[in-house]
Design a protein around this motif. Sequence first.
Motif, PDB file in Angstrom:
ATOM      1  N   THR A 128      81.939  38.847  36.402  1.00  0.00           N
ATOM      2  CA  THR A 128      81.822  40.015  35.684  1.00  0.00           C
ATOM      3  C   THR A 128      80.413  40.785  35.286  1.00  0.00           C
ATOM      4  N   THR A 129      79.419  39.567  35.477  1.00  0.00           N
ATOM      5  CA  THR A 129      78.071  40.352  35.292  1.00  0.00           C
ATOM      6  C   THR A 129      77.734  40.952  36.473  1.00  0.00           C
ATOM      7  N   LEU A 130      77.943  40.876  37.901  1.00  0.00           N
ATOM      8  CA  LEU A 130      77.618  41.341  38.981  1.00  0.00           C
ATOM      9  C   LEU A 130      78.481  42.537  38.897  1.00  0.00           C
ATOM     10  N   ALA A 131      79.657  42.626  38.662  1.00  0.00           N
ATOM     11  CA  ALA A 131      80.447  44.031  38.431  1.00  0.00           C
ATOM     12  C   ALA A 131      79.888  44.946  37.508  1.00  0.00           C
ATOM     13  N   LYS A 160      76.600  34.830  27.129  1.00  0.00           N
ATOM     14  CA  LYS A 160      77.308  36.025  27.541  1.00  0.00           C
ATOM     15  C   LYS A 160      78.216  36.537  26.289  1.00  0.00           C
ATOM     16  N   MET A 161      78.708  35.971  25.494  1.00  0.00           N
ATOM     17  CA  MET A 161      79.163  36.326  24.260  1.00  0.00           C
ATOM     18  C   MET A 161      78.715  36.862  23.547  1.00  0.00           C
ATOM     19  N   GLY A 162      77.347  37.134  23.524  1.00  0.00           N
ATOM     20  CA  GLY A 162      76.301  37.748  22.446  1.00  0.00           C
ATOM     21  C   GLY A 162      76.027  36.936  21.370  1.00  0.00           C
ATOM     22  N   LEU A 163      76.312  35.682  21.278  1.00  0.00           N
ATOM     23  CA  LEU A 163      75.909  34.856  19.946  1.00  0.00           C
ATOM     24  C   LEU A 163      74.468  34.748  19.956  1.00  0.00           C
ATOM     25  N   ALA A 164      73.935  34.924  18.811  1.00  0.00           N
ATOM     26  CA  ALA A 164      72.370  34.801  18.232  1.00  0.00           C
ATOM     27  C   ALA A 164      72.242  33.260  18.675  1.00  0.00           C
ATOM     28  N   ALA A 177      74.241  51.717  28.412  1.00  0.00           N
ATOM     29  CA  ALA A 177      75.541  52.131  29.199  1.00  0.00           C
ATOM     30  C   ALA A 177      76.347  53.122  28.754  1.00  0.00           C
ATOM     31  N   PRO A 178      77.168  53.788  29.793  1.00  0.00           N
ATOM     32  CA  PRO A 178      78.067  54.940  29.262  1.00  0.00           C
ATOM     33  C   PRO A 178      79.123  54.439  28.256  1.00  0.00           C
ATOM     34  N   SER A 179      79.313  55.164  27.210  1.00  0.00           N
ATOM     35  CA  SER A 179      80.047  54.788  26.179  1.00  0.00           C
ATOM     36  C   SER A 179      81.467  54.196  26.493  1.00  0.00           C
ATOM     37  N   LEU A 180      82.233  54.356  27.787  1.00  0.00           N
ATOM     38  CA  LEU A 180      83.267  53.827  28.139  1.00  0.00           C
ATOM     39  C   LEU A 180      82.846  52.230  28.556  1.00  0.00           C
ATOM     40  N   VAL A 181      81.996  52.145  29.088  1.00  0.00           N
ATOM     41  CA  VAL A 181      81.340  50.851  29.454  1.00  0.00           C
ATOM     42  C   VAL A 181      81.068  49.994  28.267  1.00  0.00           C
ATOM     43  N   SER A 182      80.294  50.800  27.296  1.00  0.00           N
ATOM     44  CA  SER A 182      79.879  49.740  26.050  1.00  0.00           C
ATOM     45  C   SER A 182      81.169  49.509  25.676  1.00  0.00           C
ATOM     46  N   ALA A 183      82.171  50.120  25.558  1.00  0.00           N
ATOM     47  CA  ALA A 183      83.587  49.838  24.726  1.00  0.00           C
ATOM     48  C   ALA A 183      84.113  48.760  25.447  1.00  0.00           C
ATOM     49  N   LEU A 184      83.951  48.688  26.740  1.00  0.00           N
ATOM     50  CA  LEU A 184      84.739  47.464  27.734  1.00  0.00           C
ATOM     51  C   LEU A 184      83.768  46.233  27.366  1.00  0.00           C
ATOM     52  N   LEU A 185      82.378  46.562  27.454  1.00  0.00           N
ATOM     53  CA  LEU A 185      81.303  45.290  27.162  1.00  0.00           C
ATOM     54  C   LEU A 185      81.684  44.681  25.619  1.00  0.00           C
ATOM     55  N   SER A 186      81.767  45.564  24.563  1.00  0.00           N
ATOM     56  CA  SER A 186      81.980  44.879  23.491  1.00  0.00           C
ATOM     57  C   SER A 186      83.462  44.539  23.282  1.00  0.00           C
ATOM     58  N   GLY A 187      84.249  45.401  23.573  1.00  0.00           N
ATOM     59  CA  GLY A 187      85.659  45.146  23.049  1.00  0.00           C
ATOM     60  C   GLY A 187      86.542  44.110  24.234  1.00  0.00           C
ATOM     61  N   ALA A 188      86.147  43.830  25.419  1.00  0.00           N
ATOM     62  CA  ALA A 188      86.707  43.029  26.293  1.00  0.00           C
ATOM     63  C   ALA A 188      85.835  41.945  26.848  1.00  0.00           C
ATOM     64  N   LEU A 189      84.560  42.289  27.401  1.00  0.00           N
ATOM     65  CA  LEU A 189      83.691  41.097  27.942  1.00  0.00           C
ATOM     66  C   LEU A 189      83.237  40.018  26.691  1.00  0.00           C
ATOM     67  N   LEU A 211      89.803  46.821  19.197  1.00  0.00           N
ATOM     68  CA  LEU A 211      90.358  47.939  19.025  1.00  0.00           C
ATOM     69  C   LEU A 211      89.250  48.792  18.213  1.00  0.00           C
ATOM     70  N   THR A 212      88.713  48.211  17.145  1.00  0.00           N
ATOM     71  CA  THR A 212      87.745  49.136  16.507  1.00  0.00           C
ATOM     72  C   THR A 212      86.367  49.483  16.976  1.00  0.00           C
ATOM     73  N   LYS A 213      85.920  48.397  17.664  1.00  0.00           N
ATOM     74  CA  LYS A 213      84.779  48.761  18.469  1.00  0.00           C
ATOM     75  C   LYS A 213      84.743  49.506  19.687  1.00  0.00           C
ATOM     76  N   ALA A 214      86.091  49.486  20.149  1.00  0.00           N
ATOM     77  CA  ALA A 214      86.509  50.488  21.428  1.00  0.00           C
ATOM     78  C   ALA A 214      86.469  51.926  20.757  1.00  0.00           C
ATOM     79  N   LEU A 215      87.015  52.235  19.443  1.00  0.00           N
ATOM     80  CA  LEU A 215      87.155  53.469  18.910  1.00  0.00           C
ATOM     81  C   LEU A 215      85.520  53.848  18.557  1.00  0.00           C
TER      82      LEU A 215
END
Length: 386
Positions: A38-41, A121-125, A138-150, A237-241
């Motif tokens: 997922t990181t490399l892709a 990878k989860m983004g924990l502080a 990142a483009p907004s579509l990618v940001s939505a996937l990073l935050s909402g899925a990755l 759902l909310t963060k993708a929105l």
Amino acid sequence: KNIPEAVFSGCLLFFLAAMTLVLTAQHFGLLWIAMEATTLASAPLIYFHRSRRSLEATWKYLLICSVGIALALLGNLFLVVANPNEGAPFLISKWIEQGKTLNPHWLKAAFLFFFVGYGTKMGLAPMHTWLPDAHSEAPSLVSALLSGALLNCAFFSLLRVYQVCLASGLEKFAREIFLIFGLISVFLPLFFIIRQMDFKRMLAYSSIENMGILSLAIGFGGGAIWGGLFHVLNHSLTKALLFLVAGNIVHEYQTKQVFKVSALSRKLPISGALWMIGFLAITGTPPFATFLSKFIILKAAVSQGYGIIAAIVLVFLAAIFIAMAKIFLGMFQKKDAVEIEPAKEPLLAVLSPIILAVLVLLLGFCPFSFLEHFLKKTATLLEVFL
């Protein structure tokens, strides 16, 4: 100049496939490979705009997440050492079955390396430092996937390791780690949101806060766990929105700076309304589903004897609400007396955010008994619901 569409589409499909593999992997080694994939892709997706800032964000993402994944690899090695049965298959189900035979000291070491590795990878502080840059550039579509899925994939990977800790009797140790990092992750983003000038970075810090809530849910245990699973869905759902609407705003205003965006209610009436709906949803305002999931988690925390921690979390959430309200309202309202003509908003640009907004709202009103049953059944399948 942006990267070619063929490269973008190929990396996007590879990214989606790798995240799917993370969720379906039944082998700790394959799970680790999928997380690295997922990181490399996703790295070329972050570098889409080929700007100086996107290059910096991409390298930061690669370096920090690769170090995290390397630590997770050490976690795999320590997990093997913890098993006295040489040659035992590395299947997750087998490790859970043999939980009582595992060496607790080596298993604790393995869990710590897994937690830091996948927690990065989860983004924990405080392992979150890659996330604001990557989400912002990142483009907004990618940001939505990073935050909402990755981020959810990394959380799921931690749950897999947590299953082994449960089976071996190290539940208390693991939950304490979840609680500590959860509190830090809810507390730290507040100071970055208060003076944030980039609204996409603000959304990224909000993601860190919500990952902290998920970590706390596992740390509280009991009913908070299925509330955390409910929050996984609601946050995605909310963060993708929000990120999709942020893309519409960036396209129209040609900036991510908060002070350069105003009068969304006039300039982009549909996106502006969705922007405010997303704000109310992500901050846990009723009647949105995020309110229910946060309420379930905090209510369970009180019943589990974590009332003081729940009160502290409520104070942090209230402060974050105020800080984000200042940004969202400033962008939504009209700041000057100049007449503004509404811009054209293509149907395809607002259709997906509208669907996501409706889903988040409906989840707050849906037959709760059915949803509760489904989530508890899901938690039972994951063997984390006690």
